[in-house]
Design a protein around this motif. Structure first.
Motif, PDB file in Angstrom:
ATOM      1  N   PRO A 189      19.785 -12.027   6.725  1.00 22.78           N
ATOM      2  CA  PRO A 189      18.325 -12.035   6.703  1.00 22.78           C
ATOM      3  C   PRO A 189      17.756 -12.767   5.482  1.00 22.78           C
ATOM      4  O   PRO A 189      18.427 -12.907   4.464  1.00 22.78           O
ATOM      5  N   ALA A 190      16.514 -13.231   5.609  1.00 22.37           N
ATOM      6  CA  ALA A 190      15.837 -13.910   4.502  1.00 22.37           C
ATOM      7  C   ALA A 190      15.459 -12.899   3.426  1.00 22.37           C
ATOM      8  O   ALA A 190      15.297 -11.709   3.695  1.00 22.37           O
ATOM      9  N   MET A 191      15.317 -13.396   2.200  1.00 19.48           N
ATOM     10  CA  MET A 191      14.956 -12.546   1.062  1.00 19.48           C
ATOM     11  C   MET A 191      13.678 -11.747   1.348  1.00 19.48           C
ATOM     12  O   MET A 191      13.526 -10.610   0.920  1.00 19.48           O
ATOM     13  N   ALA A 192      12.760 -12.350   2.109  1.00 16.54           N
ATOM     14  CA  ALA A 192      11.466 -11.715   2.365  1.00 16.54           C
ATOM     15  C   ALA A 192      11.599 -10.431   3.180  1.00 16.54           C
ATOM     16  O   ALA A 192      10.675  -9.631   3.258  1.00 16.54           O
ATOM     17  N   LYS A 193      12.773 -10.232   3.805  1.00 23.10           N
ATOM     18  CA  LYS A 193      12.979  -9.022   4.617  1.00 23.10           C
ATOM     19  C   LYS A 193      13.381  -7.811   3.768  1.00 23.10           C
ATOM     20  O   LYS A 193      13.415  -6.690   4.260  1.00 23.10           O
ATOM     21  N   PHE A 194      13.720  -8.042   2.528  1.00 21.86           N
ATOM     22  CA  PHE A 194      14.178  -6.950   1.667  1.00 21.86           C
ATOM     23  C   PHE A 194      13.025  -6.413   0.815  1.00 21.86           C
ATOM     24  O   PHE A 194      12.042  -7.102   0.590  1.00 21.86           O
ATOM     25  N   TYR A 195      13.188  -5.194   0.376  1.00 20.17           N
ATOM     26  CA  TYR A 195      12.188  -4.609  -0.522  1.00 20.17           C
ATOM     27  C   TYR A 195      12.891  -3.622  -1.444  1.00 20.17           C
ATOM     28  O   TYR A 195      14.028  -3.204  -1.169  1.00 20.17           O
ATOM     29  N   ILE A 196      12.212  -3.246  -2.521  1.00 23.28           N
ATOM     30  CA  ILE A 196      12.761  -2.235  -3.432  1.00 23.28           C
ATOM     31  C   ILE A 196      11.970  -0.953  -3.236  1.00 23.28           C
ATOM     32  O   ILE A 196      10.732  -0.972  -3.174  1.00 23.28           O
ATOM     33  N   ASP A 197      12.693   0.129  -3.145  1.00 25.22           N
ATOM     34  CA  ASP A 197      12.094   1.456  -2.963  1.00 25.22           C
ATOM     35  C   ASP A 197      12.396   2.266  -4.223  1.00 25.22           C
ATOM     36  O   ASP A 197      13.552   2.558  -4.512  1.00 25.22           O
ATOM     37  N   ILE A 198      11.357   2.614  -4.971  1.00 29.00           N
ATOM     38  CA  ILE A 198      11.606   3.437  -6.171  1.00 29.00           C
ATOM     39  C   ILE A 198      11.215   4.884  -5.908  1.00 29.00           C
ATOM     40  O   ILE A 198      11.088   5.702  -6.820  1.00 29.00           O
ATOM     41  N   GLY A 199      10.987   5.206  -4.640  1.00 30.14           N
ATOM     42  CA  GLY A 199      10.671   6.593  -4.289  1.00 30.14           C
ATOM     43  C   GLY A 199       9.181   6.890  -4.298  1.00 30.14           C
ATOM     44  O   GLY A 199       8.780   8.036  -4.082  1.00 30.14           O
ATOM     45  N   GLU A 251       0.826  -1.224   0.000  1.00 29.10           N
ATOM     46  CA  GLU A 251       0.000   0.000   0.000  1.00 29.10           C
ATOM     47  C   GLU A 251       0.851   1.262   0.000  1.00 29.10           C
ATOM     48  O   GLU A 251       0.441   2.293  -0.495  1.00 29.10           O
ATOM     49  N   ASN A 252       2.053   1.174   0.565  1.00 29.99           N
ATOM     50  CA  ASN A 252       2.928   2.343   0.644  1.00 29.99           C
ATOM     51  C   ASN A 252       3.886   2.463  -0.539  1.00 29.99           C
ATOM     52  O   ASN A 252       4.786   3.296  -0.532  1.00 29.99           O
ATOM     53  N   GLY A 253       3.698   1.594  -1.531  1.00 34.38           N
ATOM     54  CA  GLY A 253       4.493   1.711  -2.749  1.00 34.38           C
ATOM     55  C   GLY A 253       5.835   1.008  -2.719  1.00 34.38           C
ATOM     56  O   GLY A 253       6.669   1.211  -3.596  1.00 34.38           O
ATOM     57  N   PHE A 254       6.072   0.182  -1.694  1.00 31.25           N
ATOM     58  CA  PHE A 254       7.312  -0.614  -1.673  1.00 31.25           C
ATOM     59  C   PHE A 254       7.092  -1.909  -2.453  1.00 31.25           C
ATOM     60  O   PHE A 254       5.998  -2.467  -2.448  1.00 31.25           O
ATOM     61  N   LEU A 255       8.155  -2.363  -3.119  1.00 38.05           N
ATOM     62  CA  LEU A 255       8.043  -3.542  -3.979  1.00 38.05           C
ATOM     63  C   LEU A 255       8.725  -4.733  -3.308  1.00 38.05           C
ATOM     64  O   LEU A 255       9.898  -4.654  -2.952  1.00 38.05           O
ATOM     65  N   ARG A 256       7.985  -5.798  -3.133  1.00 41.86           N
ATOM     66  CA  ARG A 256       8.603  -7.044  -2.657  1.00 41.86           C
ATOM     67  C   ARG A 256       9.037  -7.841  -3.882  1.00 41.86           C
ATOM     68  O   ARG A 256       8.429  -7.718  -4.956  1.00 41.86           O
ATOM     69  N   PHE A 257      10.051  -8.675  -3.701  1.00 44.98           N
ATOM     70  CA  PHE A 257      10.588  -9.358  -4.887  1.00 44.98           C
ATOM     71  C   PHE A 257      11.056 -10.765  -4.566  1.00 44.98           C
ATOM     72  O   PHE A 257      11.281 -11.124  -3.419  1.00 44.98           O
ATOM     73  N   ALA A 258      11.202 -11.554  -5.622  1.00 39.20           N
ATOM     74  CA  ALA A 258      11.797 -12.893  -5.536  1.00 39.20           C
ATOM     75  C   ALA A 258      13.029 -12.901  -6.435  1.00 39.20           C
ATOM     76  O   ALA A 258      13.114 -12.105  -7.375  1.00 39.20           O
ATOM     77  N   PRO A 259      13.981 -13.779  -6.140  1.00 43.91           N
ATOM     78  CA  PRO A 259      15.159 -13.838  -7.000  1.00 43.91           C
ATOM     79  C   PRO A 259      14.847 -14.491  -8.346  1.00 43.91           C
ATOM     80  O   PRO A 259      13.994 -15.367  -8.427  1.00 43.91           O
ATOM     81  N   VAL A 260      15.542 -14.052  -9.373  1.00 44.91           N
ATOM     82  CA  VAL A 260      15.529 -14.742 -10.667  1.00 44.91           C
ATOM     83  C   VAL A 260      16.944 -15.285 -10.832  1.00 44.91           C
ATOM     84  O   VAL A 260      17.881 -14.518 -11.042  1.00 44.91           O
ATOM     85  N   GLY A 269      16.059  -1.896   0.165  1.00 43.22           N
ATOM     86  CA  GLY A 269      16.029  -1.631   1.603  1.00 43.22           C
ATOM     87  C   GLY A 269      15.827  -2.912   2.377  1.00 43.22           C
ATOM     88  O   GLY A 269      15.520  -3.961   1.815  1.00 43.22           O
ATOM     89  N   LEU A 270      16.010  -2.791   3.671  1.00 42.48           N
ATOM     90  CA  LEU A 270      15.946  -3.965   4.542  1.00 42.48           C
ATOM     91  C   LEU A 270      15.153  -3.613   5.799  1.00 42.48           C
ATOM     92  O   LEU A 270      15.380  -2.555   6.400  1.00 42.48           O
ATOM     93  N   GLU A 271      14.224  -4.475   6.170  1.00 42.24           N
ATOM     94  CA  GLU A 271      13.452  -4.272   7.400  1.00 42.24           C
ATOM     95  C   GLU A 271      14.385  -4.257   8.605  1.00 42.24           C
ATOM     96  O   GLU A 271      15.502  -4.764   8.528  1.00 42.24           O
TER      97      GLU A 271
END
Lengths: 353, 328, 359
Positions: free
Chosen positions: B117-127, B73-82, B106-108
């Motif tokens: 930390p696990a991948m699920a703790k990271f997110y992408i911030d595009i502003g 909802e706040n515009g942060f992107l969660r991701f999985a590895p390719v 970013g990282l929680e």
């Protein structure tokens, strides 16, 4: 060569996955005496082709001739650092005698640091492979002249006869299956069979069923039987997932195996009063059968298991009688084969409503 | 080779989205091949020469990346590895999407700073400050972004794995005057997610012999896992890796050609990881397959490092392989 | 209108990987006379060919898998209790105290569990492993048990199909939700069965595959044999839309429409086919959602790697509690998925050029 002599000869030959040439030479020679044609395919698997009286239809028999082993990763002064090809339990390695196949094959031992100099607590820990090494008794300079990165290493443990027809050696997995193929070809000399038989000694099973995958594509068989070793019960193992040594080959049942092939092998065993043991396999069998079944448009495949104790060690133990029974079972099955089985491979469909 | 590699490394091409890299290679090999085509899975196949054997050379175009799995909802992107993305060091990295959008990883807040930390703790911030401001979609992929730089003969960049291999193939095409064989230079797709492009292109080409060109690790850094490959010691000729055993005949032939021509080489035994060679080797009834590797430090990081001389040696080795008879 | 009675038949039919015969027979019986060819191959796939009008030379494969996860009998003890192993991916936590049906004759059985009164508190915190569980069919001896359920016999969950509160198929639009076993992938089989009722501009190869749950085995050999230009794979897929504190992906959400995969662990879907589905949904007003990437695998993983490569895309009906005895799907999602794939197939010849799809 009798099946027993052949088994002794090929288990004592050296052939880590991808480096099966020494074993291959023996297999080619022995198959040649029993087959109409012997071929080596691009991956190095041996096809022994014995033509049937009708021909045109092909049954592929597969047993793998590679063995698990070690490979030189790095020369470290006067010792060899190694990694494995296929999967050992690293706990069996310290103190094993080995052959190192360099410019020439030379004996060596797997060494470790003496326990006397280690803290007591260390002795409760498994020694990781990185801390083990091989000593062939040469100086660093001599070693560098004799051994290169990528040279293979096999276990130096020969064939021994135990009581009651049990025999032990390295590489029973799966040279014993190749011996059962030879036994089958021998029995077939005295039987009439319609179908062409492709007895294939496959390569690189231990690193991903890679020889069976490519051989099955090349042979394009109408049906196949893979032979591999299976877990024989020992005191520490449960009844589930194991069979007993010297009570006949396992006949596997499950999605990896075609039900008609299973039923027909069981019928054959019963008809000729040969012992067998049903073996449930819920998913991947982890054998060449897994690769062969999905070759091209699918191959109806069966799996026979030679009950084996102490798998993936240098003292793999099985019953010579089981090897012979397995070979005979295949031979009688093949002699009874005709084209009617082909119709039964495709499930029949009901009429419309 | 440097200028080509610079362009290749800085291009965007995560697995399944190799279009930009493919276009770049197409322009680089303009006029160097007898025919060029793209197959159903996006592999770029350039064929040169005739007669002799049907030889397949393969280098993968794709690089590891990340894929958006959720936009909050706040515009942060969660991701999985390719492909094989390591979580260690992800925090603070920059990623680039196909349209050029840059995001920061970013990282929680961490409960335990000593554990990766696990991948699920990271997110992408595009502003973005809310979901509506995000123009990207679930399923869009990004790659790590970092300029290509040189320190003398040491070249550093993201996606050396395996644009270095692509550059070696292109360089081979440039230098190859008189191939004795029908050579298919295949720039493959989707290697990082399971050797997929090589699987289908090998089936289609049905080669008689193949050589994959990819990067490999080294054992020459502080406390590295033992491995007898070093940067700058020459082309690595693979004996085995985690997925394949090189065909003995091909391996020996590569060694022979290197020795005959004074090309620096080293034998490679790699514990983990594998290359397109694994898939090609088991195509159809089996293809004798070897691998020539560019020794590379810090694989799957944004600062993969190679030595210019090694890459040159790889190209030289391929040229002499193709300009001579092949008997296994 | 959808014949949900047939979905009930499919869901209640028993077909653990390698034993799909009952499902195959239901499908074959109802497709005779509808399709032009109905064949099986040696691994057990059912291939239903619906010849096209001849307007398009394409050869299109649509696949759904018939098999379900289940159990296999691996031993019996002296007192007649059966030991088992899972076939396909089953979370051991869903097994205790469930009813099962064993073998072709569907012998009722119970996965037994020790009375709670007799367990230690510490024991209750540990997951019961499959090795600790057994099936009680009431047999009194090993011989009796193995006579009824020989080694290698399969067992399924015993789950009757159920309309949940408010579910209805009256009128044009179905409403509500249903529960049952293995909508993964009987929902896909049901959709494919519906799609085969129509003729398309091209030859449609409807493939009901076997052994998806043990490694995408049937689809692989079928695709090799058929060698289609492209493939759609129909699935019942992961849905994780239960309430959560964190703002994370639900993978799919029940009721939001057909779930299109861009990439999962087994395949990166062909982008042209993804775009075709999205455009079709948008223009036809069919609800759809994008499935969380990289979760799960499908037959598309095997199909797209056959021969020279077969562009493929998975489309799915969201299904809660996948691989458990009770899964739940939304009837409207089911209808939307049928409409979406049907409409995309109609549009296909206009967007898909020569072989390989390369214009």
């Amino acid at each position: 060569m009798t099946t027993a002599e052949f088994l002794k000869t090929i288990t004592e030959a050296h052939g880590v996955s991808g480096y099966e040439h020494n074993v291959r030479d023996i297999v080619v020679q022995e198959f040649s005496a029993l087959c109409d044609e012997v071929r080596v395919d691009p991956m190095g698997s041996v096809w022994g082709v014995k033509r049937g009286t009708v021909g045109g239809r092909r049954i592929m028999l597969a047993g793998h001739m590679d063995e698990i082993g070690l490979i030189v990763k790095k020369l470290d002064k006067h010792v060899i650092r190694f990694t494995q090809v296929g999967g050992f339990d690293v706990r069996v390695l310290p103190g094993q005698p080995v052959w190192v196949h360099g410019r020439q094959s030379m004996p060596g031992v797997i060494g470790m640091r003496p326990p006397h100099v280690m803290p007591a607590a260390e002795r409760d820990k498994v020694i990781p492979m990185e801390d083990l090494f091989i000593d062939v008794g040469l100086t660093a300079e001599e070693l560098a002249q004799q051994i290169r990165v990528g040279d293979t290493i096999t276990l130096r443990r020969g064939y021994v006869e135990l009581k009651n027809g049990l025999v032990a050696s390295k590489a029973m997995d799966d040279r014993a299956a190749v011996a059962s193929l030879l036994e089958c070809l021998q029995v077939l000399q005295g039987l009439k069979h319609n179908w062409d038989v492709y007895a294939v000694a496959t390569v690189q099973e231990e690193v991903g069923l890679r020889g069976a995958m490519t051989s099955a594509y090349g042979v394009a068989p109408d049906a196949a039987i893979a032979v591999d070793v299976t877990f024989a019960r020992t005191p520490e193992l449960p009844e589930t997932g194991t069979v007993e040594a010297d009570k006949g080959p396992g006949i596997a049942r499950g999605p990896n195996l075609h039900p008609v092939m299973y039923d027909r092998l069981v019928e054959t065993a019963k008809r000729y009063e040969m012992p067998y043991q049903p073996e449930p396999v819920p998913g991947a069998s982890g054998t060449d059968a897994w690769a062969i079944q999905v070759s091209r448009q699918g191959v109806p495949t069966a799996l026979l298991g030679l009950p084996l104790r102490y798998m993936h060690t240098p003292v793999e133990t099985l019953s010579l009688r089981d090897v012979e029974r397995c070979g005979r079972l295949m031979a009688y099955f093949i002699a009874d084969l005709d084209d009617t089985i082909l119709d039964s491979f495709r499930p029949a469909l009901p009429e419309g409503e | 080779m440097k200028d080509t590699l610079r362009k290749l490394c800085e291009a965007y091409g995560p697995s399944g989205n190799e279009g930009q890299v493919r276009d770049l290679i197409r322009s680089e090999i303009e006029g160097l091949a007898d025919s060029v085509r793209v197959d159903a899975l996006g592999n770029l196949i350039a064929v040169k020469g005739s007669g002799g054997h049907r030889v397949m050379l393969a280098a993968h175009m794709d690089e590891i990346g990340v894929i958006i799995t959720h936009i909050d909802e706040n515009g942060f992107l969660r991701f999985a590895p390719v492909g094989g993305v390591w979580t260690l060091g992800l925090s603070g990295r920059r990623v680039a999407f196909a349209d050029g959008t840059i995001g920061a990883i970013g990282l929680e807040k961490l409960d335990d700073r000593d554990r990766v930390p696990a991948m699920a703790k990271f997110y992408i911030d595009i502003g973005a400050s809310k979901k509506d401001e995000v123009h990207l979609k679930v399923g869009d992929m990004a790659v790590m972004t970092r300029p290509f730089v040189t320190n003398g003969g040491r070249w550093i960049g993201k996606a050396m794995d395996n644009r270095a291999g692509c550059a070696v193939l292109i360089e081979t095409m440039r230098r190859l005057k008189a191939p004795k064989h029908e050579v298919a230079f295949v720039f493959t797709t989707q290697e990082e997610v399971g050797l997929r492009g090589a699987t289908t292109s090998a089936f289609g080409l049905d080669p008689e012999i193949a050589v994959a060109v990819d990067v490999t690790g080294t054992g020459d850094t502080p406390k590295a896992a033992p491995m007898a490959v070093s940067l700058g010691e020459g082309a690595a000729i693979k004996v085995r890796d985690g997925g394949m055993l090189a065909h003995l005949g091909v391996k020996d032939l590569l060694v022979q050609r290197a020795e005959e021509n004074g090309i620096a080489y080293q034998l490679e035994v790699l514990e983990g990881g594998t290359t397109d060679g694994r898939a090609i080797q088991t195509s159809r009834a089996g293809v004798p397959t070897g691998v020539v590797s560019v020794p590379t430090r810090y694989i799957h990081s944004p600062s993969e490092m190679i030595d210019e001389r090694d890459a040159e040696a790889c190209a030289s080795l391929l040229v002499v392989l193709l300009e001579n008879d092949i008997t296994l | 209108m959808m014949d949900i009675g047939f979905l009930k038949t499919l869901s209640e039919a028993r077909g653990v990987s390698g034993n799909e015969g009952e499902v195959r027979d239901h499908l074959a019986r109802t497709l005779r006379g509808v399709v032009d060819e109905l064949i099986t191959d040696t691994i057990g796939n059912l291939i239903a060919v619906r010849r096209g009008t001849g307007e398009s030379p394409l050869r299109v494969m649509v696949a759904a898998h018939m098999d379900e996860v289940g159990l296999m009998i691996t031993a019996a003890d002296a007192n007649g209790y059966l030991r088992f192993q899972p076939v396909g991916g089953i979370d051991a936590r869903v097994l205790p105290a469930k009813r099962v049906l064993v073998g072709k004759d569907a012998v009722p059985g119970i996965i037994g569990v020790k009375p709670v009164h007799l367990t230690e508190p510490s024991e209750r915190r540990n997951v019961l492993k499959v090795d600790q569980l057994y099936i009680d069919i009431g047999a009194k001896s090993k011989d009796e048990a193995l006579g009824i359920a020989p080694l290698g016999e399969f067992a399924t969950f015993d789950t009757p199909f159920q309309y949940l509160q408010g579910a209805s198929i009256e009128g044009d639009e179905p409403r509500g939700r249903i529960s049952g076993k293995c909508f993964d992938d009987r929902a896909g089989c049901f959709i494919l069965h519906n799609l085969l009722q129509k003729q398309y501009p091209f030859d449609l190869y409807g493939v009901f595959t076997v052994q998806e749950e043990v490694g995408l085995r049937g689809a692989r050999v079928a695709a090799f044999g058929i060698d289609p230009d492209l493939a759609f794979v129909l699935e019942g897929t992961v849905c994780d839309d239960s309430p959560k504190e964190d703002d994370v992906s639900p993978t799919t959400t029940l009721g939001l429409g057909a779930a299109i995969s861009i990439a999962d662990a087994s395949v990166i879907a062909d982008r042209r086919l993804v775009d075709l589905l999205i455009e079709t949904a948008t223009e036809e007003g069919i609800p759809y959602q994008i499935k969380q990437p990289m979760v799960g695998g499908t037959d598309a993983g095997a199909i797209h790697l056959q021969r020279e490569g077969i562009p493929s895309v998975p489309v799915a009906v969201p299904s809660r509690y996948l691989h458990s005895p009770e899964s739940v799907i939304d009837l409207l999602d089911l209808q939307h998925t049928i409409r979406l794939v049907g409409a995309a197939l109609e549009r296909l010849p206009a967007v898909w050029g020569s072989r390989g799809g390369v214009a």
